[in-house]
Design a protein around this motif. Structure first.
Motif, PDB file in Angstrom:
ATOM      1  N   ALA A 126     -27.795 -13.827 -17.889  1.00  0.00           N
ATOM      2  CA  ALA A 126     -28.183 -15.205 -19.105  1.00  0.00           C
ATOM      3  C   ALA A 126     -27.034 -14.222 -19.772  1.00  0.00           C
ATOM      4  CB  ALA A 126     -29.087 -15.561 -19.759  1.00  0.00           C
ATOM      5  N   GLU A 127     -26.556 -12.778 -20.158  1.00  0.00           N
ATOM      6  CA  GLU A 127     -26.180 -12.288 -21.472  1.00  0.00           C
ATOM      7  C   GLU A 127     -24.544 -12.174 -20.312  1.00  0.00           C
ATOM      8  OE1 GLU A 127     -25.219  -8.602 -23.300  1.00  0.00           O
ATOM      9  OE2 GLU A 127     -27.074  -9.269 -23.215  1.00  0.00           O
ATOM     10  N   ALA A 128     -24.657 -12.158 -19.020  1.00  0.00           N
ATOM     11  CA  ALA A 128     -22.737 -12.076 -18.559  1.00  0.00           C
ATOM     12  C   ALA A 128     -22.839 -13.927 -18.599  1.00  0.00           C
ATOM     13  CB  ALA A 128     -23.364 -11.771 -17.410  1.00  0.00           C
ATOM     14  N   GLN A 129     -23.781 -14.405 -18.252  1.00  0.00           N
ATOM     15  CA  GLN A 129     -23.257 -15.554 -18.598  1.00  0.00           C
ATOM     16  C   GLN A 129     -22.539 -16.613 -20.094  1.00  0.00           C
ATOM     17  OE1 GLN A 129     -26.773 -17.687 -17.036  1.00  0.00           O
ATOM     18  NE2 GLN A 129     -25.350 -18.088 -14.909  1.00  0.00           N
ATOM     19  N   ARG A 130     -23.311 -16.249 -20.634  1.00  0.00           N
ATOM     20  CA  ARG A 130     -23.146 -16.715 -22.577  1.00  0.00           C
ATOM     21  C   ARG A 130     -21.513 -15.769 -22.589  1.00  0.00           C
ATOM     22  NH1 ARG A 130     -28.751 -15.510 -22.938  1.00  0.00           N
ATOM     23  NH2 ARG A 130     -27.903 -13.099 -23.705  1.00  0.00           N
ATOM     24  N   GLY A 131     -21.135 -14.438 -22.316  1.00  0.00           N
ATOM     25  CA  GLY A 131     -20.211 -14.155 -22.515  1.00  0.00           C
ATOM     26  C   GLY A 131     -19.181 -14.615 -21.616  1.00  0.00           C
ATOM     27  N   LEU A 132     -19.410 -14.958 -20.461  1.00  0.00           N
ATOM     28  CA  LEU A 132     -17.911 -15.210 -19.481  1.00  0.00           C
ATOM     29  C   LEU A 132     -18.252 -16.794 -20.417  1.00  0.00           C
ATOM     30  CD1 LEU A 132     -18.644 -14.247 -15.734  1.00  0.00           C
ATOM     31  CD2 LEU A 132     -16.877 -13.768 -17.602  1.00  0.00           C
ATOM     32  N   SER A 133     -18.931 -17.766 -20.232  1.00  0.00           N
ATOM     33  CA  SER A 133     -18.383 -18.351 -20.834  1.00  0.00           C
ATOM     34  C   SER A 133     -17.756 -18.445 -22.363  1.00  0.00           C
ATOM     35  CB  SER A 133     -19.750 -19.776 -21.404  1.00  0.00           C
ATOM     36  OG  SER A 133     -21.101 -19.839 -20.491  1.00  0.00           O
ATOM     37  N   CYS A 134     -18.252 -17.610 -22.765  1.00  0.00           N
ATOM     38  CA  CYS A 134     -16.959 -17.601 -24.325  1.00  0.00           C
ATOM     39  C   CYS A 134     -15.518 -17.394 -23.754  1.00  0.00           C
ATOM     40  CB  CYS A 134     -17.861 -16.520 -25.633  1.00  0.00           C
ATOM     41  SG  CYS A 134     -19.394 -17.161 -26.319  1.00  0.00           S
ATOM     42  N   TYR A 135     -15.821 -16.609 -22.956  1.00  0.00           N
ATOM     43  CA  TYR A 135     -14.550 -15.902 -22.506  1.00  0.00           C
ATOM     44  C   TYR A 135     -13.334 -16.972 -22.195  1.00  0.00           C
ATOM     45  CZ  TYR A 135     -10.671 -13.036 -19.971  1.00  0.00           C
ATOM     46  OH  TYR A 135      -9.291 -12.679 -19.667  1.00  0.00           O
TER      47      TYR A 135
ATOM     48  N   GLU B 218     -10.294  -8.099 -19.277  1.00  0.00           N
ATOM     49  CA  GLU B 218     -10.585  -8.168 -20.625  1.00  0.00           C
ATOM     50  C   GLU B 218     -11.608  -8.284 -21.093  1.00  0.00           C
ATOM     51  OE1 GLU B 218      -7.386 -11.212 -20.640  1.00  0.00           O
ATOM     52  OE2 GLU B 218      -6.230 -10.181 -20.574  1.00  0.00           O
ATOM     53  N   GLU B 219     -13.097  -8.896 -20.382  1.00  0.00           N
ATOM     54  CA  GLU B 219     -13.903  -9.321 -20.573  1.00  0.00           C
ATOM     55  C   GLU B 219     -15.148  -8.257 -19.498  1.00  0.00           C
ATOM     56  OE1 GLU B 219     -17.475 -11.441 -22.254  1.00  0.00           O
ATOM     57  OE2 GLU B 219     -15.208 -11.576 -22.666  1.00  0.00           O
ATOM     58  N   MET B 220     -15.340  -7.962 -18.760  1.00  0.00           N
ATOM     59  CA  MET B 220     -16.248  -7.462 -18.161  1.00  0.00           C
ATOM     60  C   MET B 220     -15.895  -6.036 -18.057  1.00  0.00           C
ATOM     61  SD  MET B 220     -16.477 -10.147 -14.516  1.00  0.00           S
ATOM     62  CE  MET B 220     -18.119  -9.369 -13.736  1.00  0.00           C
ATOM     63  N   ASN B 221     -15.034  -5.238 -18.278  1.00  0.00           N
ATOM     64  CA  ASN B 221     -15.095  -4.121 -17.715  1.00  0.00           C
ATOM     65  C   ASN B 221     -15.231  -3.464 -19.614  1.00  0.00           C
ATOM     66  OD1 ASN B 221     -14.587  -4.086 -15.079  1.00  0.00           O
ATOM     67  ND2 ASN B 221     -12.627  -3.289 -15.336  1.00  0.00           N
ATOM     68  N   LEU B 222     -15.107  -4.467 -19.734  1.00  0.00           N
ATOM     69  CA  LEU B 222     -15.624  -4.222 -21.586  1.00  0.00           C
ATOM     70  C   LEU B 222     -17.479  -3.869 -22.221  1.00  0.00           C
ATOM     71  CD1 LEU B 222     -11.851  -5.526 -23.148  1.00  0.00           C
ATOM     72  CD2 LEU B 222     -12.647  -3.355 -22.269  1.00  0.00           C
ATOM     73  N   LYS B 223     -17.551  -4.977 -21.728  1.00  0.00           N
ATOM     74  CA  LYS B 223     -18.905  -5.163 -21.637  1.00  0.00           C
ATOM     75  C   LYS B 223     -20.018  -5.010 -20.444  1.00  0.00           C
ATOM     76  CE  LYS B 223     -17.770  -8.191 -24.882  1.00  0.00           C
ATOM     77  NZ  LYS B 223     -17.735  -9.746 -24.380  1.00  0.00           N
ATOM     78  N   SER B 224     -21.285  -4.565 -20.956  1.00  0.00           N
ATOM     79  CA  SER B 224     -21.916  -3.797 -20.480  1.00  0.00           C
ATOM     80  C   SER B 224     -23.615  -5.361 -20.452  1.00  0.00           C
ATOM     81  CB  SER B 224     -22.840  -2.686 -20.887  1.00  0.00           C
ATOM     82  OG  SER B 224     -23.820  -2.220 -20.056  1.00  0.00           O
ATOM     83  N   TYR B 225     -23.451  -6.108 -19.779  1.00  0.00           N
ATOM     84  CA  TYR B 225     -23.996  -6.474 -19.902  1.00  0.00           C
ATOM     85  C   TYR B 225     -25.499  -6.148 -19.821  1.00  0.00           C
ATOM     86  CZ  TYR B 225     -19.964  -9.103 -19.824  1.00  0.00           C
ATOM     87  OH  TYR B 225     -19.383 -10.505 -19.726  1.00  0.00           O
ATOM     88  N   ALA B 226     -26.427  -6.755 -20.644  1.00  0.00           N
ATOM     89  CA  ALA B 226     -28.377  -7.002 -19.484  1.00  0.00           C
ATOM     90  C   ALA B 226     -28.749  -7.451 -18.746  1.00  0.00           C
ATOM     91  CB  ALA B 226     -28.573  -6.568 -21.666  1.00  0.00           C
ATOM     92  N   SER B 227     -28.320  -8.394 -18.514  1.00  0.00           N
ATOM     93  CA  SER B 227     -28.782  -9.672 -18.172  1.00  0.00           C
ATOM     94  C   SER B 227     -28.021 -10.577 -17.486  1.00  0.00           C
ATOM     95  CB  SER B 227     -29.786 -10.571 -19.321  1.00  0.00           C
ATOM     96  OG  SER B 227     -29.533 -11.004 -19.898  1.00  0.00           O
TER      97      SER B 227
END
Length: 108
Positions: free
Chosen positions: A61-70, A50-59
């Protein structure tokens, strides 16, 4: 938090000490309790699909922000069918209200 089974390679002092030095909390399933891991495996499946396979994190820090929101949505806003349409936070709060005072059990 690091959740795993109690295999000898995962319970060795060298391995657990490395986690502790990094400030990682260790959670291990009971010996012979293969189904204990089902809950955490289901969570990580949800995170992955639902999160990681749908996103292509550039860094990182971006992954941490995305996962925090998730996890904010997952725990506080998303109603779960298995929790009778409640959020995990609601279930946790309910459990805290009915739990005996710290250090005491219901049989005390």
């Amino acid at each position: 938090m690091f959740n795993t089974e109690q295999g000898c390679q995962l319970t060795s002092r060298a391995f657990t000490q490395r986690l502790e030095v990094c400030g990682v909390e260790i959670s291990m399933d009971g010996k012979g309790r293969a189904l204990d891991n089902v809950f955490i495996e289901r969570l990580w499946r949800s995170v992955k699909y639902e999160e990681m396979n749908l996103k292509s994190y550039a860094s990182v820090a971006e992954a941490q922000r995305g996962l925090s929101c998730y996890f904010e949505v997952y725990n506080n806003r998303r109603r779960h069918q298995s929790l009778k349409r409640r959020t995990p936070s609601e279930v946790c709060e309910e459990g805290l209200k009915t739990a005996p005072p710290s250090g005491r059990t219901s049989q005390s």
